[in-house]
Scaffold this motif. Structure first.
Motif, PDB file in Angstrom:
ATOM      1  N   ASN A 114      68.323   1.031   7.454  1.00  0.00           N
ATOM      2  CA  ASN A 114      67.354   0.040   7.780  1.00  0.00           C
ATOM      3  C   ASN A 114      66.705   0.028   9.249  1.00  0.00           C
ATOM      4  O   ASN A 114      67.545   0.601   9.921  1.00  0.00           O
ATOM      5  CB  ASN A 114      68.067  -1.446   7.719  1.00  0.00           C
ATOM      6  CG  ASN A 114      66.982  -2.467   8.293  1.00  0.00           C
ATOM      7  OD1 ASN A 114      67.016  -2.586   9.563  1.00  0.00           O
ATOM      8  ND2 ASN A 114      66.806  -3.260   7.013  1.00  0.00           N
ATOM      9  N   PHE A 115      65.533   0.338   9.170  1.00  0.00           N
ATOM     10  CA  PHE A 115      64.972   0.375  10.533  1.00  0.00           C
ATOM     11  C   PHE A 115      63.939  -0.757  10.786  1.00  0.00           C
ATOM     12  O   PHE A 115      63.111  -1.167   9.884  1.00  0.00           O
ATOM     13  CB  PHE A 115      64.112   1.533  10.543  1.00  0.00           C
ATOM     14  CG  PHE A 115      63.271   1.986  11.806  1.00  0.00           C
ATOM     15  CD1 PHE A 115      64.029   2.297  12.987  1.00  0.00           C
ATOM     16  CD2 PHE A 115      61.845   1.482  11.947  1.00  0.00           C
ATOM     17  CE1 PHE A 115      63.247   2.417  14.125  1.00  0.00           C
ATOM     18  CE2 PHE A 115      61.028   1.773  13.055  1.00  0.00           C
ATOM     19  CZ  PHE A 115      61.934   2.296  14.172  1.00  0.00           C
ATOM     20  N   ASP A 149      63.553  -0.472   4.399  1.00  0.00           N
ATOM     21  CA  ASP A 149      64.852  -0.442   4.281  1.00  0.00           C
ATOM     22  C   ASP A 149      64.921   0.616   2.881  1.00  0.00           C
ATOM     23  O   ASP A 149      64.298   0.333   2.168  1.00  0.00           O
ATOM     24  CB  ASP A 149      65.600  -1.828   3.802  1.00  0.00           C
ATOM     25  CG  ASP A 149      66.982  -1.811   3.260  1.00  0.00           C
ATOM     26  OD1 ASP A 149      67.887  -2.001   4.176  1.00  0.00           O
ATOM     27  OD2 ASP A 149      67.353  -1.706   1.940  1.00  0.00           O
ATOM     28  N   VAL A 208      63.546  -2.366  18.798  1.00  0.00           N
ATOM     29  CA  VAL A 208      63.744  -1.796  17.457  1.00  0.00           C
ATOM     30  C   VAL A 208      65.389  -1.592  17.425  1.00  0.00           C
ATOM     31  O   VAL A 208      66.289  -1.603  17.944  1.00  0.00           O
ATOM     32  CB  VAL A 208      63.178  -0.302  17.453  1.00  0.00           C
ATOM     33  CG1 VAL A 208      61.941  -0.091  17.678  1.00  0.00           C
ATOM     34  CG2 VAL A 208      64.039   0.627  18.562  1.00  0.00           C
ATOM     35  N   GLN A 209      65.915  -1.552  16.029  1.00  0.00           N
ATOM     36  CA  GLN A 209      66.898  -1.510  15.803  1.00  0.00           C
ATOM     37  C   GLN A 209      67.288  -0.474  14.190  1.00  0.00           C
ATOM     38  O   GLN A 209      66.213  -0.787  13.471  1.00  0.00           O
ATOM     39  CB  GLN A 209      67.753  -2.758  15.421  1.00  0.00           C
ATOM     40  CG  GLN A 209      67.292  -3.646  14.248  1.00  0.00           C
ATOM     41  CD  GLN A 209      67.999  -4.701  14.019  1.00  0.00           C
ATOM     42  OE1 GLN A 209      69.396  -4.681  14.071  1.00  0.00           O
ATOM     43  NE2 GLN A 209      67.528  -6.033  13.688  1.00  0.00           N
ATOM     44  N   THR A 210      68.126   0.281  14.363  1.00  0.00           N
ATOM     45  CA  THR A 210      68.299   1.138  13.299  1.00  0.00           C
ATOM     46  C   THR A 210      70.010   0.847  12.732  1.00  0.00           C
ATOM     47  O   THR A 210      70.703   0.568  13.509  1.00  0.00           O
ATOM     48  CB  THR A 210      68.398   2.620  13.297  1.00  0.00           C
ATOM     49  OG1 THR A 210      67.052   2.774  14.097  1.00  0.00           O
ATOM     50  CG2 THR A 210      68.492   3.586  12.365  1.00  0.00           C
TER      51      THR A 210
END
Length: 305
Positions: free
Chosen positions: A260-261, A276, A230-232
Motif C-alpha cells: 500500500n502506498f 493498493d 507519504v507512507q508505504t
C-alpha cells in the motif's frame, strides 16, 4: 433516481466517517499533540487505517461500487508515561455490489481488544523502541443460515461465518530506515484460532494458524524536504494447517501479499490518497475460500500528523 441517492448518501456517510475516525486518533489541542508519548505513536502505527476504495479496481473481484473499512479505536492507559496500554476497537468491513439495488451483503464484524507492553523507554537512544502485544478478536458476518446451499456450494449471501482468534506479536520502531523525517515500523505476529465459537464447517478449508509480518514507513516533511506526507506498507501472511489438502509449501493456497502506498496532499487534512495491491485469499468472511488479486485506489485515513 432512488438508487443514485442511496449511493450518494452511503458514500457521503463513509467519507465523513473517515474524517471523524482519523481526527479522533489525535488529541484535540496543540499542547496535547506535543506531549503525546512515543508509546502511543507506536500503538497507532499498529492499527489498520479506515479506507474506502473507488470501485473494485483491476483484478478478479466482482463489480463493486466500493469496499470500505471503518475501524475506530479507543486507547486505554493509566498515565501518559505508562508502559502498559490497551485499545478497544470494533471494525466493520463492507462491500457494496455494483448491481441492481446496490446491495451490501454480509459485512464483516471484527470487534477486538489489544493489550500492549512497552519493552524499553523510547527516549533511550541506545535501545530501539519495541513492545509486545496480545489481541483477542472476533470475526463474523452476523448471519445464521446454513453454511452450504442445497447444491453443496458455500452460501455466500446468508451463510453463518464465525471465528475467534488470539494474536500475539512484537513491534519494533526505527530499525531499518536511516533517513531524516522517516519512521519505520516492523511487526511480526502469530494468529491462532482456538476451537471456541467458530463455524465447524471451516475445518479443513480455513487456516487456524497464521504468521503475519508487516513493514511500514512514514515520510514526513522536515528541514530541506517540503514534499507531501507519504507512507508505504508491505504485509505478508503465511497460513498453516489443513487448507483443502494443499501441500505445506503451496504458495498459491498459503501465501498472502499486499503493498500500500499513500500520499497526503496538503489540501487534505485527515485523509490520504492511496493505491493498493493485494494477492491472496479473500479476507471477506464467506468468500474466504477463493483466491483474489486486486489493484485499487481510494481514500484512507491518515493517523500521523
Amino acid at each position: 433516481m432512488i438508487t443514485r441517492i442511496k449511493i450518494s448518501i452511503t458514500i457521503s456517510i463513509l467519507l465523513l466517517a473517515l474524517q471523524l475516525l482519523a481526527a479522533q486518533d489525535v488529541d484535540s489541542t496543540y499542547n496535547a499533540l506535543r506531549v503525546e508519548s512515543n508509546f502511543f505513536s507506536l500503538i497507532r502505527a499498529n492499527h489498520k487505517d479506515s479506507y474506502i476504495t473507488f470501485s473494485q479496481g483491476l483484478g478478479n473481484l466482482e463489480p463493486l461500487v466500493f469496499e470500505a473499512l471503518i475501524a475506530p479505536y479507543f486507547l486505554l492507559r493509566t498515565s501518559q508515561n505508562s508502559r502498559w496500554g490497551a485499545t478497544v476497537s470494533a471494525p466493520i468491513m463492507l462491500r457494496m455490489q455494483a448491481e441492481y439495488s446496490f446491495p451490501v451483503r454480509t459485512p464483516s464484524y471484527m470487534p477486538n481488544v489489544t493489550f500492549y507492553h512497552l519493552l524499553a523507554r523510547p527516549d533511550n537512544r541506545h535501545i530501539k523502541p519495541a513492545y509486545l502485544y496480545l489481541t483477542l478478536a472476533h470475526h463474523s458476518n452476523g448471519q445464521e443460515d446454513n453454511f452450504y446451499n442445497d447444491d453443496g456450494s458455500i452460501n455466500r449471501q446468508s451463510g453463518d461465518f464465525s471465528t475467534n482468534f488470539i494474536e500475539f506479536g512484537i513491534f519494533f520502531n526505527n530499525i531499518v530506515v536511516p533517513f531524516e523525517g522517516a519512521n519505520d515500523y516492523l511487526r511480526t505476529a502469530i494468529e491462532i484460532h482456538p476451537n471456541i465459537g467458530r463455524s465447524e464447517e471451516l475445518e479443513g478449508q480455513y487456516s487456524f494458524v497464521r504468521w503475519h509480518n508487516s513493514f511500514r514507513i512514514f515520510r514526513t516533511p522536515y528541514k530541506g524536504f517540503r514534499g507531501p506526507r507519504v507512507q508505504t506498507k508491505v504485509e505478508t501472511t503465511w497460513m498453516f494447517g489443513e487448507i483443502n489438502d494443499a501441500p505445506a509449501l503451496n504458495l498459491k493456497e498459503r501465501f498472502n501479499f499486499s503493498v500500500n502506498f499513500a500520499v497526503k496532499p496538503k489540501v487534505l487534512k485527515d485523509v490520504s490518497l492511496f493505491v493498493d495491491f493485494y494477492l491472496g485469499k479473500d479476507y471477506y468472511n464467506m468468500f474466504f475460500d477463493r483466491r483474489i488479486w486486486a489493484l485499487r485506489v481510494g481514500l484512507q485515513a491518515y493517523s500521523f500528523k
